[in-house]
Design a protein around this motif. Structure first.
Motif, PDB file in Angstrom:
ATOM      1  N   LYS A 128       3.324  19.135 -11.825  1.00  0.00           N
ATOM      2  CA  LYS A 128       4.136  18.916 -12.728  1.00  0.00           C
ATOM      3  C   LYS A 128       4.601  17.548 -13.060  1.00  0.00           C
ATOM      4  N   LYS A 129       4.463  16.634 -11.842  1.00  0.00           N
ATOM      5  CA  LYS A 129       4.621  15.093 -12.024  1.00  0.00           C
ATOM      6  C   LYS A 129       3.767  14.333 -12.684  1.00  0.00           C
ATOM      7  N   ASN A 130       2.630  14.996 -13.112  1.00  0.00           N
ATOM      8  CA  ASN A 130       1.630  14.258 -13.712  1.00  0.00           C
ATOM      9  C   ASN A 130       2.199  13.733 -15.384  1.00  0.00           C
ATOM     10  N   ARG A 131       1.735  12.525 -15.873  1.00  0.00           N
ATOM     11  CA  ARG A 131       2.215  12.092 -17.144  1.00  0.00           C
ATOM     12  C   ARG A 131       1.081  11.621 -17.739  1.00  0.00           C
ATOM     13  N   GLY A 132       0.996  11.976 -18.881  1.00  0.00           N
ATOM     14  CA  GLY A 132      -0.202  11.467 -19.905  1.00  0.00           C
ATOM     15  C   GLY A 132      -1.783  11.171 -19.278  1.00  0.00           C
ATOM     16  N   GLY A 133      -2.073  12.149 -18.543  1.00  0.00           N
ATOM     17  CA  GLY A 133      -3.254  12.021 -17.885  1.00  0.00           C
ATOM     18  C   GLY A 133      -3.484  11.255 -16.584  1.00  0.00           C
ATOM     19  N   ARG A 134      -2.262  10.823 -15.902  1.00  0.00           N
ATOM     20  CA  ARG A 134      -2.046   9.897 -14.943  1.00  0.00           C
ATOM     21  C   ARG A 134      -1.408  10.806 -13.754  1.00  0.00           C
ATOM     22  N   VAL A 135      -1.637  10.077 -12.592  1.00  0.00           N
ATOM     23  CA  VAL A 135      -1.193  10.915 -11.329  1.00  0.00           C
ATOM     24  C   VAL A 135      -0.626   9.591 -10.801  1.00  0.00           C
ATOM     25  N   ASN A 136       0.583   9.611 -10.213  1.00  0.00           N
ATOM     26  CA  ASN A 136       1.346   8.408  -9.488  1.00  0.00           C
ATOM     27  C   ASN A 136       1.066   8.810  -7.889  1.00  0.00           C
ATOM     28  N   MET A 137       0.100   8.102  -7.617  1.00  0.00           N
ATOM     29  CA  MET A 137       0.363   8.143  -6.024  1.00  0.00           C
ATOM     30  C   MET A 137       1.109   6.955  -5.139  1.00  0.00           C
ATOM     31  N   ILE A 138       1.468   7.396  -4.022  1.00  0.00           N
ATOM     32  CA  ILE A 138       2.129   6.555  -3.210  1.00  0.00           C
ATOM     33  C   ILE A 138       1.540   5.909  -1.889  1.00  0.00           C
ATOM     34  N   TYR A 139       1.465   4.703  -2.117  1.00  0.00           N
ATOM     35  CA  TYR A 139       0.718   4.180  -0.832  1.00  0.00           C
ATOM     36  C   TYR A 139       1.779   3.502   0.019  1.00  0.00           C
ATOM     37  N   LEU A 140       1.331   2.966   1.232  1.00  0.00           N
ATOM     38  CA  LEU A 140       2.300   2.092   2.050  1.00  0.00           C
ATOM     39  C   LEU A 140       1.686   0.563   1.812  1.00  0.00           C
ATOM     40  N   LYS A 141       2.373  -0.194   1.423  1.00  0.00           N
ATOM     41  CA  LYS A 141       1.885  -1.632   1.506  1.00  0.00           C
ATOM     42  C   LYS A 141       2.155  -2.142   2.954  1.00  0.00           C
ATOM     43  N   ALA A 142       3.312  -1.523   3.444  1.00  0.00           N
ATOM     44  CA  ALA A 142       3.540  -1.733   4.899  1.00  0.00           C
ATOM     45  C   ALA A 142       4.540  -0.425   5.281  1.00  0.00           C
ATOM     46  N   ILE A 143       4.657  -0.403   6.520  1.00  0.00           N
ATOM     47  CA  ILE A 143       5.676   0.746   7.072  1.00  0.00           C
ATOM     48  C   ILE A 143       7.160   0.290   6.390  1.00  0.00           C
ATOM     49  N   GLY A 144       7.559   0.964   5.586  1.00  0.00           N
ATOM     50  CA  GLY A 144       8.953   0.827   5.020  1.00  0.00           C
ATOM     51  C   GLY A 144       8.720   0.260   3.603  1.00  0.00           C
ATOM     52  N   THR A 145       7.421   0.150   3.041  1.00  0.00           N
ATOM     53  CA  THR A 145       7.393  -0.523   2.034  1.00  0.00           C
ATOM     54  C   THR A 145       6.599   0.314   1.138  1.00  0.00           C
ATOM     55  N   PRO A 146       6.776   1.282   0.364  1.00  0.00           N
ATOM     56  CA  PRO A 146       6.228   2.184  -0.472  1.00  0.00           C
ATOM     57  C   PRO A 146       5.857   1.685  -1.706  1.00  0.00           C
ATOM     58  N   VAL A 147       4.792   1.958  -2.329  1.00  0.00           N
ATOM     59  CA  VAL A 147       4.239   1.348  -3.743  1.00  0.00           C
ATOM     60  C   VAL A 147       3.675   2.608  -4.712  1.00  0.00           C
ATOM     61  N   VAL A 148       4.116   2.513  -5.882  1.00  0.00           N
ATOM     62  CA  VAL A 148       3.704   3.633  -6.613  1.00  0.00           C
ATOM     63  C   VAL A 148       2.388   3.100  -7.218  1.00  0.00           C
ATOM     64  N   TYR A 149       0.967   3.903  -7.102  1.00  0.00           N
ATOM     65  CA  TYR A 149      -0.082   3.449  -7.757  1.00  0.00           C
ATOM     66  C   TYR A 149      -0.439   4.577  -8.487  1.00  0.00           C
ATOM     67  N   PRO A 150      -0.357   4.112 -10.257  1.00  0.00           N
ATOM     68  CA  PRO A 150      -0.914   5.121 -11.231  1.00  0.00           C
ATOM     69  C   PRO A 150      -2.490   5.095 -11.363  1.00  0.00           C
ATOM     70  N   LEU A 151      -2.790   6.439 -11.340  1.00  0.00           N
ATOM     71  CA  LEU A 151      -4.390   6.499 -11.345  1.00  0.00           C
ATOM     72  C   LEU A 151      -4.677   7.363 -12.336  1.00  0.00           C
ATOM     73  N   ALA A 152      -5.739   7.402 -13.301  1.00  0.00           N
ATOM     74  CA  ALA A 152      -6.249   8.283 -14.361  1.00  0.00           C
ATOM     75  C   ALA A 152      -6.771   9.402 -13.539  1.00  0.00           C
TER      76      ALA A 152
END
Length: 361
Positions: free
Chosen positions: A321-345
């Protein structure tokens, strides 16, 4: 008694955390609901024999007329069919909009009871009393309610904030080791995305026994962090997405396992495998996956699954349900305590996983 306040534009509510809090439930609920007289106490077949009589007596002593409704334990009860049966029981017992609903149990009961409270007669007062670690640190806080459909988890639901959350860490002593550890996976998730300080607390957990001995500190840190995120983004329009770290893969793995994996076990696998992908892609620092592996493996959580990369795995992610417009937002760690949203088709996801995880193994 430790207390965390959730303050939203349209509502504020307390989260109480204290070992032995169950002895004060009647007083605390009466404080929140001075005008309510009729209460639906919703629990399940695992929790009712353990705590329902105690909580019911507390509520009755506080002047409430209490009706106990017990559903079958397990994810299968988180359904429109079970919700419909509860609506019928509430109607039969004369519940009106002036009544309240209390969820007594783990995440399934909390999600189901919250959904029923939010939809019956367009909304009843609602209080969460979570009894599992998973529910105490995550699902009882933030106002998400839902039931499942055959196509996937949590596909029908509402945002409906409770009037209070009452957490007694003493309930953790009645959990099996497996389900104590399952909840701890969500604590690790919180720590990974929250801060270095929270992560250092996690590093004090070398085994299963330490989860229980540090329970109050782990619960308080998790609840305080989640409350902060919810206050900044109540309905997951932006920042709250970071709480899905590990869940994009985890939900697909959990569904594919067909009951063989608990939610937290699937999230554990999701966090590790997703971080492996992003570390291999050069976006997460070298060694991040090893840190996650160490903390999760120390308590026996699973780290991988043969389901990843199967056609059904990607199909389940596509239905999320969280997908939008054919993309999925994945969350990765730039560092511990620094999450980043990474949109991917979605069309690029199989190649991303194959190149960064499956071929790299």
């Amino acid at each position: 008694m430790q207390q965390v306040e959730v303050k939203l534009p349209e509502k504020a509510y307390p989260i109480y955390i204290e070992k032995g809090l169950f002895a004060q439930v009647g007083v605390l609920v009466k404080r929140q609901w001075p005008k309510i007289q009729q209460v639906a106490l919703i629990s399940d077949t695992n929790v009712t024999p353990l705590y329902a009589a105690q909580i019911r007596a507390q509520l009755s002593d506080a002047g409430f007329k209490v009706y106990l409704y017990t559903v079958t334990a397990g994810e299968a009860s988180k359904s429109l069919g079970t919700a419909s049966s509860l609506y019928d029981e509430l109607l039969g017992d004369g519940f009106t909009r002036s009544a309240g609903v209390i969820a007594l149990g783990g995440g399934v009961v909390g999600d189901l009871a919250g959904f029923v409270a939010s939809t019956y007669m367009r909304g009843l007062a609602f209080i969460q009393i979570p009894t599992s670690l998973l529910a105490q640190v995550d699902s009882s806080v933030g106002g998400k309610t839902a039931v499942d459909l055959p196509a996937g988890k949590n596909l029908v639901g509402t945002f409906y904030q409770p009037d209070a959350v009452l957490i007694d860490p003493a309930t953790l002593t009645t959990l099996s080791q497996r389900y104590l550890v399952e909840g701890y996976a969500e604590v690790v998730k919180m720590a990974a995305i929250a801060s270095v300080d929270f992560w250092q607390l996690i590093e004090q957990i070398p085994n299963v026994a330490a989860i229980t001995s540090h329970a109050e500190a782990l619960i308080k840190a998790s609840v305080a962090f989640k409350a902060r995120i919810v206050m900044a983004d109540e309905k997951e329009g932006g920042l709250r997405q970071i709480l899905n770290f590990g869940h994009t893969f985890g939900h697909a793995i959990e569904a594919g396992a067909q009951g063989a994996l608990a939610h937290g076990e699937a999230v554990s696998i999701g966090m590790v495998t997703l971080t492996q992908c992003f570390e291999h892609a050069g976006l997460s620092p070298v060694g991040t996956t090893a840190k996650l592996r160490h903390q999760l493996a120390a308590v026996g959580l699973p780290l991988t699954s043969a389901l990843i990369g199967q056609p059904d795995f990607y199909a389940r992610i596509a239905r999320d349900k969280k997908n939008r417009g054919g993309r999925v937002n994945m969350i990765y760690l730039k560092a511990i305590g620094t999450p980043v949203v990474y949109p991917l088709a979605l069309t690029a996801l199989p190649e991303f996983v194959t190149h960064n995880l499956l071929e790299a193994q």
